[in-house]
Scaffold this active site. Structure first.
Site, PDB file in Angstrom:
ATOM      1  N   HIS A 122       0.803  -1.051  -0.124  1.00 47.09           N
ATOM      2  CA  HIS A 122      -0.036   0.201   0.080  1.00 47.09           C
ATOM      3  C   HIS A 122       1.005   1.091   0.023  1.00 47.09           C
ATOM      4  CE1 HIS A 122      -2.735   2.885   1.870  1.00 47.09           C
ATOM      5  NE2 HIS A 122      -3.743   2.252   1.477  1.00 47.09           N
ATOM      6  N   ASP A 199       2.978  -4.149   8.325  1.00 50.99           N
ATOM      7  CA  ASP A 199       1.875  -3.249   8.144  1.00 50.99           C
ATOM      8  C   ASP A 199       0.676  -4.297   8.313  1.00 50.99           C
ATOM      9  OD1 ASP A 199      -0.388  -2.057   6.974  1.00 50.99           O
ATOM     10  OD2 ASP A 199       0.395  -1.750   5.044  1.00 50.99           O
ATOM     11  N   GLN A 202      -4.404  -4.716   7.161  1.00 52.73           N
ATOM     12  CA  GLN A 202      -5.758  -5.776   6.653  1.00 52.73           C
ATOM     13  C   GLN A 202      -5.336  -7.160   7.372  1.00 52.73           C
ATOM     14  OE1 GLN A 202      -7.706  -5.188   4.597  1.00 52.73           O
ATOM     15  NE2 GLN A 202      -6.988  -3.093   3.972  1.00 52.73           N
ATOM     16  N   LYS A 225     -10.530  -0.778  10.636  1.00 54.22           N
ATOM     17  CA  LYS A 225     -10.583  -2.148   9.842  1.00 54.22           C
ATOM     18  C   LYS A 225     -10.801  -3.219  10.892  1.00 54.22           C
ATOM     19  CE  LYS A 225      -7.489  -0.157   6.401  1.00 54.22           C
ATOM     20  NZ  LYS A 225      -8.311  -0.195   5.291  1.00 54.22           N
ATOM     21  N   CYS A 363      -4.708   2.109  -3.867  1.00 52.31           N
ATOM     22  CA  CYS A 363      -3.708   2.902  -3.178  1.00 52.31           C
ATOM     23  C   CYS A 363      -2.469   1.807  -3.322  1.00 52.31           C
ATOM     24  CB  CYS A 363      -4.001   3.139  -1.589  1.00 52.31           C
ATOM     25  SG  CYS A 363      -5.293   4.479  -1.401  1.00 52.31           S
TER      26      CYS A 363
END
Length: 405
Positions: A122, A199, A202, A225, A363
């Site tokens: 991303h 990261d 997700q 999220k 993105c």
């Protein structure tokens, strides 16, 4: 134990909404998840009964707000199995969390140093490191992926060296749904003495994140999220790393001592949390974590995998559909193209039928260029979605195909 999806859905008021007279089919969960009533109630209760600044007031409301705010930090620490609660730093989301690390890294790197990312990134986990390298003269290396969207681990090994100072990669690709072997990658990076940032934007909503087991130095994620509010997130970092990491912002709350000409920083977590924080957001995120933690994570995983498998089966049988991202280990995301149709047109037609998906580059422009496409249509699933909603998605796609032929 099977998941009672109907009972779960009943806790999300927005899922009863209609769009153009049709039941909402919300399949944009990789962008943001919907909020259960428990989270909504926590936000309303704070603003109607406890609203005050934290750590500052000498009165009841401030004491109560501080208690709830710090209890939320403890909930998050327990959720990700942090070694200490002060390792949890409140941020505005994953992007700010990564920027905190990248800003500090830019001050620690020098010419000849290297940073590694992957083709799956991303923009938030790519542009940050570009800027850190640009400021310091370090080199940015990018680990390639296979056409399936799976990371090339052998290439990862080849790019690692004693010059590698930090490695950053996503837990789960937002654009493709690829699940990376984050523990293995971390072990490889730590073997050459590199810092590791995951990261987790997700990955966090699928549960089972154990930062001590992963072994990374930093794990970044967002509340929105994870069924929590927008504008709140966390940077988890090892205490011994965060204690000396260059500060991100300066101002109130993070100061130990200050004169007109110099200042020293306070202890964790304050040293990385300048200014009045998003108190309601943190409390709402704590409520989301507590709510999610009460669910059966194994049943959730089983349900999510059924949704993805069912959607993938229909996609493979759908004439003129190309799936983008076919890695063997995936979760929650079906990105695709319809032959002869622009993704934006597909999204518009689906919206008129009550089906909400994401269209565009997600993105992840470099990743889209890697596949030679401008973007995709992306359906992303969460724990409250149903097999019937997958059927609705493909019924809407059949109509879109006819209209765009």
């Amino acid at each position: 134990m099977s998941l009672d999806v109907a009972a779960l859905r009943a806790q999300f008021p927005i899922l009863s909404k209609t769009v153009d007279g049709k039941p909402l089919v919300y399949l944009d969960n990789a962008a943001t998840t919907q909020k259960p009533q428990a989270v909504i109630d926590a936000l309303v209760d704070f603003y109607t009964g406890t609203n005050a600044n934290v750590h500052r007031g000498a009165h009841h409301l401030s004491d109560e707000a501080t208690r709830r705010y710090e209890n939320a930090r403890s909930s998050v620490a327990k959720f990700i199995n942090a070694k200490a609660r002060e390792e949890v730093i409140w941020t505005s989301g994953t992007t700010e969390a990564i920027n905190i690390v990248a800003n500090g890294l830019g001050q620690l790197l020098s010419e000849g140093d290297e940073v590694m990312v992957t083709e799956l990134e991303h923009h938030a986990n790519l542009v940050t490191w570009q800027q850190a390298c640009r400021r310091s003269g370090a080199t940015l290396n990018v680990v390639p992926i296979f056409d399936s969207g799976e990371l090339d681990v052998d290439a990862f090994d080849r790019l690692l060296s004693e010059n590698t100072k930090l490695v950053a990669f996503p837990h789960v690709s937002n654009a493709l749904g690829t699940v990376n072997p984050i523990k293995l990658l971390t072990e490889k990076a730590k073997a050459v003495g590199a810092w590791v940032l995951v990261d987790g934007a997700q990955g966090i909503a699928h549960g089972g994140v154990d930062v001590q087991d992963i072994g990374c130095d930093f794990y970044a994620f967002s509340g929105h999220k994870l069924f929590g509010p927008t504008g709140i997130g966390c940077l988890w970092g090892k205490k011994e790393v965060l204690e000396t990491w260059p500060v991100w912002q300066v101002g109130g709350e993070m100061i130990k001592d200050v004169t007109y000409h110099e200042a020293t920083w306070g202890a964790l977590p304050n040293r990385l949390e300048a200014g009045t924080p998003n108190i309601a957001g943190a409390i709402g995120m704590g409520a989301a974590v507590d709510w999610f933690s009460a669910l059966d994570v194994n049943a959730l995983h089983e349900h999510e995998q059924k949704l993805l498998a069912y959607a993938t089966e229909q996609a493979e049988a759908f004439d003129g559909m190309r799936i983008i991202g076919t890695a063997p280990n995936k979760v929650g995301v079906l990105s695709f193209l319809l032959e002869g149709a622009h993704p934006a047109d597909v999204g518009f037609i689906l919206d008129r039928q009550g089906v909400a998906i994401r269209t565009g580059d997600n993105c992840a422009q470099p990743l889209m260029k890697r596949f030679g496409i401008p973007g995709t249509a992306r359906a992303s699933f969460s724990i409250y979605n149903t097999l019937e909603e997958v059927d609705s998605l493909f019924a809407a796609l059949k109509k879109a195909k006819m209209m765009l032929a």
